[in-house]
Design an enzyme around this catalytic site. Structure first.
Site, PDB file in Angstrom:
ATOM      1  N   ARG A 274      46.875  44.650  38.374  1.00  0.00           N
ATOM      2  CA  ARG A 274      46.242  43.421  37.895  1.00  0.00           C
ATOM      3  C   ARG A 274      47.283  42.633  37.113  1.00  0.00           C
ATOM      4  O   ARG A 274      47.564  42.916  35.956  1.00  0.00           O
ATOM      5  CB  ARG A 274      45.044  43.788  37.007  1.00  0.00           C
ATOM      6  CG  ARG A 274      44.098  42.643  36.716  1.00  0.00           C
ATOM      7  CD  ARG A 274      43.070  43.064  35.668  1.00  0.00           C
ATOM      8  NE  ARG A 274      43.679  43.120  34.345  1.00  0.00           N
ATOM      9  CZ  ARG A 274      43.339  43.981  33.391  1.00  0.00           C
ATOM     10  NH1 ARG A 274      42.424  44.890  33.626  1.00  0.00           N
ATOM     11  NH2 ARG A 274      43.921  43.938  32.221  1.00  0.00           N
ATOM     12  N   HIS A 278      42.241  40.865  32.223  1.00  0.00           N
ATOM     13  CA  HIS A 278      40.966  41.301  32.802  1.00  0.00           C
ATOM     14  C   HIS A 278      40.114  40.092  33.183  1.00  0.00           C
ATOM     15  O   HIS A 278      39.589  40.003  34.283  1.00  0.00           O
ATOM     16  CB  HIS A 278      40.229  42.180  31.799  1.00  0.00           C
ATOM     17  CG  HIS A 278      38.853  42.570  32.206  1.00  0.00           C
ATOM     18  ND1 HIS A 278      38.602  43.395  33.290  1.00  0.00           N
ATOM     19  CD2 HIS A 278      37.644  42.236  31.695  1.00  0.00           C
ATOM     20  CE1 HIS A 278      37.301  43.566  33.411  1.00  0.00           C
ATOM     21  NE2 HIS A 278      36.697  42.876  32.464  1.00  0.00           N
ATOM     22  N   TYR A 287      47.403  45.798  25.116  1.00  0.00           N
ATOM     23  CA  TYR A 287      47.386  47.165  25.651  1.00  0.00           C
ATOM     24  C   TYR A 287      48.409  47.416  26.756  1.00  0.00           C
ATOM     25  O   TYR A 287      48.452  48.500  27.322  1.00  0.00           O
ATOM     26  CB  TYR A 287      45.986  47.525  26.168  1.00  0.00           C
ATOM     27  CG  TYR A 287      45.379  46.544  27.148  1.00  0.00           C
ATOM     28  CD1 TYR A 287      45.682  46.607  28.501  1.00  0.00           C
ATOM     29  CD2 TYR A 287      44.486  45.567  26.722  1.00  0.00           C
ATOM     30  CE1 TYR A 287      45.130  45.726  29.407  1.00  0.00           C
ATOM     31  CE2 TYR A 287      43.920  44.669  27.617  1.00  0.00           C
ATOM     32  CZ  TYR A 287      44.236  44.754  28.957  1.00  0.00           C
ATOM     33  OH  TYR A 287      43.679  43.868  29.846  1.00  0.00           O
TER      34      TYR A 287
END
Length: 378
Positions: A274, A278, A287
């Site tokens: 990805r 998100h 993160y």
């Protein structure tokens, strides 16, 4: 009867189960490859179909532009939220391309691109994420199930539809898409178990993009790969490079063909990444580091295919330019459609909830109707 009460239990301990026990299935053929299957950059690329690959390239370019335009719409306030599939376009495009007209696609909330690649109008694909309607399209017309925001709930639905089609003798395959995070849900287990027991004509495509929002895969599963989970249910597991659209198309085509011919379900893990957050509401820098993202940029699905096709003389500058022009035309139409203010009817809240409205819904609808009529008279 306890173990101690079994005949002969006190005489000796059996080191193995009774002779009647035997494996239902030989596990070896179900195991995935040790490394993700690839085509681009290998000798397998010599058998590429030029026409198919040019089509794949055009769809990838269109998909990347669709992602960019949808993300821009969130910044302009025309779209409430958008889960990008930048970097995952090969998975999305291949999933749509391998299905025949009568087949069904069961997408997750991130798979609007797969729905668009299957032929759905981009504006209709984004209607849910805009907040205008439960689903912006007729699932039966397009054979695309409603976009699923709850994780993995679409998987049992796919199995149910596929099993029902098989019982009726209909030539239908269901392809269900889910992310790596969805494999931690109970629905995933139930769907695969039912599919394998019933030998339902369904294909499960797991897009392992590295994170379930901010949770890395290593903190979700201790399995060697997600594809290994297939063995526990009695179906084949395939591990494939999710950024290699030639490999994705080949593996998915084989799985769909197997399901259609009565061979049962397949679990495919597509290893991808990805590239963006998100959703537009997420801060991915909290993160994961920039170095990780940069490393994956070198494995971009569009660049992988363009490099291979250019080197083999399958794609030229005119083909690249045509793909980009077509993508821009799609983006312009999407902007125009999303910039038009929707005409919403509050009474639609009560439609498509039940086949026959309950007494409480009828009562609520009557109250709202009276309030709206009173407001019109003021």
């Amino acid at each position: 009867m306890t173990v101690q009460e079994l005949p002969g239990a006190g005489a000796s301990h059996r080191s193995t189960p009774p002779p009647a026990w035997r494996p239902r299935t030989d596990a070896a053929p179900l195991l995935p490859d040790a490394e993700p299957y690839r085509v681009l950059g290998t000798s397998a690329a010599e058998r590429l179909d030029p026409a198919l690959m040019r089509r794949c390239y055009a769809e990838l370019v269109r998909g990347r532009r669709y992602n960019a335009q949808a993300t821009a719409l969130t910044k302009q306030g025309r779209l409430a939220v958008y889960p990008s599939t930048v970097g995952q376009e090969a998975c999305e495009i291949a999933a749509a391309m391998v299905l025949e007209e009568q087949d069904w696609l069961f997408p997750s909330y991130r798979d609007t691109l797969a729905a668009v690649a299957r032929g759905l109008d981009p504006v209709q694909a984004l209607t849910l994420l805009r907040g205008d309607w439960h689903t912006g399209y007729d699932p039966r017309e397009h054979r695309i199930a409603p976009l699923s925001t709850p994780l993995a709930t679409q998987l049992p639905h796919a199995v149910g539809l596929a099993h029902a089609a098989r019982l009726r003798g209909d030539d239908v395959v269901a392809l269900a898409m889910v992310g790596d995070g969805g494999t931690s849900e109970g629905d995933f287990h139930e769907a695969l178990n039912f599919a394998a027991v019933w030998q339902a004509p369904v294909v499960f495509l797991v897009q392992n993009n590295g994170f379930a929002i901010s949770v890395p895969l290593a903190k979700q599963s201790a399995a060697p790969t997600l594809a290994h989970k297939a063995v526990g249910y009695g179906m084949p597991g395939r591990l494939v490079d999710g950024n290699d659209i030639a490999a994705m198309h080949e593996v998915l085509t084989e799985a769909v063909r197997r399901a259609r011919s009565g061979g049962g379900p397949t679990l495919i893990e597509a290893v991808t990444y990805r590239m963006e957050a998100h959703t537009n509401a997420d801060d991915a820098t909290r993160y994961r580091g920039d170095a990780e993202v940069e490393a994956w940029k070198a494995h971009d699905p569009i660049e992988l295919l363009e490099r291979e096709l250019t080197a083999r003389g399958i794609l030229d500058e005119a083909g690249v330019r045509q793909a980009r022009d077509d993508a821009e035309a799609m983006a312009a139409a999407l902007r125009e459609g999303m910039n038009a203010d929707p005409v919403l009817n509050p009474m639609d809240l009560f439609e498509n909830v039940y086949a026959e409205q309950t007494g409480l819904l009828r009562e609520q609808a009557a109250m709202l109707r009276a309030e709206l009529e009173a407001g019109d008279q003021e």
